[in-house]
Design a protein around this motif. Structure first.
Motif, PDB file in Angstrom:
ATOM      1  N   ASP A   6       0.829  -1.210   0.000  1.00 19.36           N
ATOM      2  CA  ASP A   6       0.000   0.000   0.000  1.00 19.36           C
ATOM      3  C   ASP A   6       0.860   1.255   0.000  1.00 19.36           C
ATOM      4  N   GLU A   7       1.954   1.223   0.760  1.00 17.49           N
ATOM      5  CA  GLU A   7       2.847   2.386   0.851  1.00 17.49           C
ATOM      6  C   GLU A   7       3.491   2.689  -0.507  1.00 17.49           C
ATOM      7  N   GLU A   8       3.978   1.650  -1.166  1.00 19.23           N
ATOM      8  CA  GLU A   8       4.619   1.849  -2.467  1.00 19.23           C
ATOM      9  C   GLU A   8       3.596   2.300  -3.511  1.00 19.23           C
ATOM     10  N   PHE A   9       2.407   1.703  -3.489  1.00 20.98           N
ATOM     11  CA  PHE A   9       1.348   2.091  -4.420  1.00 20.98           C
ATOM     12  C   PHE A   9       0.986   3.567  -4.241  1.00 20.98           C
ATOM     13  N   THR A  10       0.875   4.012  -2.996  1.00 22.49           N
ATOM     14  CA  THR A  10       0.553   5.412  -2.707  1.00 22.49           C
ATOM     15  C   THR A  10       1.649   6.340  -3.225  1.00 22.49           C
ATOM     16  N   GLU A  11       2.899   5.938  -3.056  1.00 19.90           N
ATOM     17  CA  GLU A  11       4.018   6.756  -3.547  1.00 19.90           C
ATOM     18  C   GLU A  11       3.931   6.932  -5.062  1.00 19.90           C
ATOM     19  N   PHE A  12       3.640   5.870  -5.796  1.00 16.13           N
ATOM     20  CA  PHE A  12       3.531   5.971  -7.250  1.00 16.13           C
ATOM     21  C   PHE A  12       2.298   6.767  -7.657  1.00 16.13           C
ATOM     22  N   GLU A  13       1.248   6.658  -6.895  1.00 14.87           N
ATOM     23  CA  GLU A  13       0.047   7.440  -7.179  1.00 14.87           C
ATOM     24  C   GLU A  13       0.361   8.934  -7.067  1.00 14.87           C
ATOM     25  N   ILE A  22      -2.705   6.425 -10.932  1.00 14.88           N
ATOM     26  CA  ILE A  22      -1.500   5.924 -11.581  1.00 14.88           C
ATOM     27  C   ILE A  22      -1.721   5.860 -13.078  1.00 14.88           C
ATOM     28  N   SER A  23      -0.861   6.539 -13.787  1.00 14.20           N
ATOM     29  CA  SER A  23      -0.861   6.505 -15.240  1.00 14.20           C
ATOM     30  C   SER A  23       0.230   5.526 -15.671  1.00 14.20           C
ATOM     31  N   ASP A  24       0.312   5.286 -16.935  1.00  9.79           N
ATOM     32  CA  ASP A  24       1.350   4.388 -17.388  1.00  9.79           C
ATOM     33  C   ASP A  24       1.988   4.887 -18.665  1.00  9.79           C
ATOM     34  N   LEU A  25       3.190   4.485 -18.843  1.00 12.64           N
ATOM     35  CA  LEU A  25       3.931   4.783 -20.058  1.00 12.64           C
ATOM     36  C   LEU A  25       4.676   3.521 -20.442  1.00 12.64           C
ATOM     37  N   VAL A  26       4.344   2.990 -21.596  1.00 10.57           N
ATOM     38  CA  VAL A  26       5.044   1.825 -22.113  1.00 10.57           C
ATOM     39  C   VAL A  26       5.791   2.287 -23.345  1.00 10.57           C
ATOM     40  N   ASN A  61      12.417  -2.607  -7.598  1.00 12.80           N
ATOM     41  CA  ASN A  61      11.677  -2.301  -6.381  1.00 12.80           C
ATOM     42  C   ASN A  61      11.821  -0.833  -6.011  1.00 12.80           C
ATOM     43  N   GLU A  62      10.742  -0.240  -5.593  1.00 12.84           N
ATOM     44  CA  GLU A  62      10.660   1.145  -5.136  1.00 12.84           C
ATOM     45  C   GLU A  62      10.883   2.176  -6.244  1.00 12.84           C
ATOM     46  N   ALA A  63      11.148   1.729  -7.473  1.00  8.07           N
ATOM     47  CA  ALA A  63      11.338   2.658  -8.584  1.00  8.07           C
ATOM     48  C   ALA A  63      10.154   2.644  -9.544  1.00  8.07           C
ATOM     49  N   GLY A  64       9.371   1.562  -9.523  1.00  7.81           N
ATOM     50  CA  GLY A  64       8.203   1.493 -10.390  1.00  7.81           C
ATOM     51  C   GLY A  64       8.520   1.276 -11.850  1.00  7.81           C
ATOM     52  N   ILE A  65       9.641   0.651 -12.133  1.00 11.04           N
ATOM     53  CA  ILE A  65      10.044   0.415 -13.514  1.00 11.04           C
ATOM     54  C   ILE A  65      10.061  -1.090 -13.782  1.00 11.04           C
ATOM     55  N   TYR A  66       9.347  -1.478 -14.838  1.00 10.37           N
ATOM     56  CA  TYR A  66       9.413  -2.838 -15.353  1.00 10.37           C
ATOM     57  C   TYR A  66      10.231  -2.783 -16.634  1.00 10.37           C
ATOM     58  N   TRP A  80       6.739   2.306 -17.003  1.00 13.33           N
ATOM     59  CA  TRP A  80       6.924   3.139 -15.807  1.00 13.33           C
ATOM     60  C   TRP A  80       5.568   3.410 -15.189  1.00 13.33           C
ATOM     61  N   ILE A  81       5.354   2.947 -13.977  1.00 15.53           N
ATOM     62  CA  ILE A  81       4.075   3.224 -13.337  1.00 15.53           C
ATOM     63  C   ILE A  81       4.054   4.582 -12.654  1.00 15.53           C
ATOM     64  N   SER A  82       5.179   5.307 -12.701  1.00 16.31           N
ATOM     65  CA  SER A  82       5.213   6.647 -12.105  1.00 16.31           C
ATOM     66  C   SER A  82       4.994   7.754 -13.126  1.00 16.31           C
ATOM     67  N   TYR A  83       4.787   7.390 -14.405  1.00  9.78           N
ATOM     68  CA  TYR A  83       4.588   8.396 -15.448  1.00  9.78           C
ATOM     69  C   TYR A  83       3.430   9.307 -15.060  1.00  9.78           C
ATOM     70  N   PRO A  84       3.505  10.614 -15.233  1.00 12.76           N
ATOM     71  CA  PRO A  84       4.391  11.389 -16.088  1.00 12.76           C
ATOM     72  C   PRO A  84       5.674  11.860 -15.410  1.00 12.76           C
ATOM     73  N   ASN A  85       5.875  11.566 -14.149  1.00 14.82           N
ATOM     74  CA  ASN A  85       7.092  11.996 -13.458  1.00 14.82           C
ATOM     75  C   ASN A  85       8.153  10.916 -13.529  1.00 14.82           C
ATOM     76  N   SER A  86       9.371  11.289 -13.230  1.00 15.02           N
ATOM     77  CA  SER A  86      10.455  10.319 -13.167  1.00 15.02           C
ATOM     78  C   SER A  86      10.245   9.413 -11.966  1.00 15.02           C
ATOM     79  N   PRO A  87      10.747   8.194 -12.029  1.00 10.16           N
ATOM     80  CA  PRO A  87      10.611   7.286 -10.905  1.00 10.16           C
ATOM     81  C   PRO A  87      11.315   7.830  -9.657  1.00 10.16           C
ATOM     82  N   PRO A  88      10.864   7.461  -8.469  1.00 12.63           N
ATOM     83  CA  PRO A  88      11.548   7.879  -7.258  1.00 12.63           C
ATOM     84  C   PRO A  88      13.023   7.476  -7.323  1.00 12.63           C
ATOM     85  N   GLY A  89      13.908   8.376  -6.923  1.00 12.17           N
ATOM     86  CA  GLY A  89      15.337   8.091  -6.920  1.00 12.17           C
ATOM     87  C   GLY A  89      16.009   8.242  -8.272  1.00 12.17           C
ATOM     88  N   TRP A  90      15.270   8.716  -9.273  1.00 13.37           N
ATOM     89  CA  TRP A  90      15.840   8.846 -10.605  1.00 13.37           C
ATOM     90  C   TRP A  90      17.081   9.729 -10.556  1.00 13.37           C
TER      91      TRP A  90
END
Length: 93
Positions: A6-13, A22-26, A61-66, A80-90
């Motif tokens: 839940d914590e990680e999902f909220t961060e990506f949201e 949560i948006s997506d960018l493939v 993990n914690e970056a939201g990148i597959y 990237w599940i963090s789109y439109p922003n860069s993943p955490p820690g980018w």
């Protein structure tokens, strides 16, 4: 994504704002798996979650990148599940 805490999902949201969910960018990304592994930050977050054509599907993990590719040093399919922003820690250079 259903296995995210839940914590990680909220961060990506929060990263996906202003879209309010949560948006997506493939995309086919020029950043290869080898490029990602050359970063100590991402190397420690690598988690193989499955295989396609005997090649690993990687989740950072914690970056939201597959990430998946048929080679380690060429273009890869990235989600990237963090789109439109860069993943955490980018790392911005």
């Amino acid at each position: 994504m259903s296995s995210l805490s839940d914590e990680e999902f909220t961060e990506f949201e929060l990263c996906s704002q202003p879209h309010e969910n949560i948006s997506d960018l493939v995309l086919v990304d020029e950043v290869s798996i080898s490029d990602m592994l050359s970063s100590p930050y991402y190397r420690t977050k690598l988690n193989v979650i499955g295989y396609i054509d005997h090649k690993p599907v990687i989740y950072y993990n914690e970056a939201g990148i597959y990430q998946w590719s048929d080679t380690l040093d060429k273009e890869c399919l990235t989600y990237w599940i963090s789109y439109p922003n860069s993943p955490p820690g980018w790392e911005i250079k």
